[in-house]
Write an enzyme that holds these catalytic residues in place. Structure first.
Site, PDB file in Angstrom:
ATOM      1  N   SER A  39       6.590   4.808  -1.014  1.00  0.00           N
ATOM      2  CA  SER A  39       6.224   3.919   0.088  1.00  0.00           C
ATOM      3  C   SER A  39       6.924   4.341   1.382  1.00  0.00           C
ATOM      4  O   SER A  39       6.853   5.492   1.785  1.00  0.00           O
ATOM      5  CB  SER A  39       6.545   2.475  -0.309  1.00  0.00           C
ATOM      6  N   ASP A 160       0.571   1.737  -3.831  1.00  0.00           N
ATOM      7  CA  ASP A 160       1.978   1.884  -3.466  1.00  0.00           C
ATOM      8  C   ASP A 160       2.844   2.268  -4.674  1.00  0.00           C
ATOM      9  O   ASP A 160       2.848   1.583  -5.698  1.00  0.00           O
ATOM     10  CB  ASP A 160       2.466   0.553  -2.882  1.00  0.00           C
TER      11      ASP A 160
END
Length: 283
Positions: A39, A160
């Site tokens: 991320s 993610d």
């Protein structure tokens, strides 16, 4: 510095803390041979590997007031609260040029974590195997459920990476590193609270059972990883750099003063640990 891994947590806009830490590392010419990020951690890593001091700060704090970067307008228009095309295309290719040549020529290994929507597995990709497809995978690693669309790559649907492997130290271990520098974006004592809206996740993503399971189990995964890295810190195989005071910045924070303060904290925390870190690297 063989066998040393730099492990970067995500955290949305809390990633400006990591940017501050990496700013200190670049200033000290500390470029570790292996980097793994998820991320926001992966996003910050690319400008570290391309050796561009100040760039992470420019593309986050410098553009936070621009609706193209982060806004509900983006969410309504593109189904992503972060302007992914703006962040991964307009900024690196025009507004704050990214040094692709240095990035790809770097000898630093770079692993990027994502989450497979169908299986819930952590799927890692490396700069070496991806080459020109690296940036789309960094985008995938930053695609949060509910506020971003996933990336389709090689038959997989990717979200993610911080969902299933939020602090990817085990990836660093699996790749052969004996020592690990772990940069967190929440202060000591933080624990993630359980996600209790399985019904909501299931209604949003009826075909992605793996993703739904990961969302429900995410707090346990995160908190267990904190226990693991605490043991690694105690036995000397890891150094943890984390915010020295309570973080007042949210994942979607837009206040530049708060972001500036957190970036400065990252730099100062790394600087304060600098002598200890350099001694640890020699042993």
């Amino acid at each position: 510095m063989e066998g040393i891994g730099l492990v970067l947590e995500g955290g949305g806009m809390r990633g400006v803390y990591t940017a501050g830490v990496l700013e200190y590392f670049m200033e000290q010419n500390l470029y570790f041979p292996y980097v793994v990020g998820v991320s926001a951690g992966a996003c910050n890593a690319v400008s570290y590997i391309s050796k561009q001091p100040g760039r992470n700060k420019k593309v986050t704090i410098g553009y936070i007031a621009d609706h193209r970067y982060l806004s509900y307008r983006n969410l309504f228009r593109t189904k992503s609260i972060f302007g992914m095309d703006f962040i991964f295309n307009e900024l690196p290719n025009r507004l704050v040029p990214f040094d692709y040549d240095t990035f790809y020529a770097s000898s630093q290994q770079f692993a990027i974590g994502t989450t497979d929507a169908h299986t819930g597995e952590p799927i890692y990709f490396t700069k070496e195997e991806l080459q020109l497809q690296t940036m789309p995978i960094v985008q995938a690693s930053s695609s949060l459920p509910f506020v971003a669309t996933p990336i389709h790559h090689d038959g997989r649907i990717l979200f993610d990476g911080g969902l299933v492997d939020p602090i990817p130290v085990q990836k660093s271990v699996a790749d052969g590193n004996r020592k690990h520098i772990i940069v967190l974006t929440k202060e000591a004592g933080y624990r993630k609270r359980p996600f209790k809206q399985r019904w909501l996740a299931k209604s949003f993503y009826p075909k992605y059972n793996g993703l739904v399971d990961v969302l429900v189990n995410r707090s346990g995964i995160y908190n267990n990883t904190l226990e693991t890295i605490a043991k690694m810190e105690a036995d000397g195989s890891a150094i943890i750099i984390r915010p020295s005071t309570k973080v007042e910045v949210g994942r979607m924070e837009k206040d530049p003063r708060k972001l500036e303060k957190l970036h400065e904290m990252g730099y100062e925390d790394a600087k304060r640990l600098g002598p200890q870190l350099k001694e640890w690297l020699l042993h």
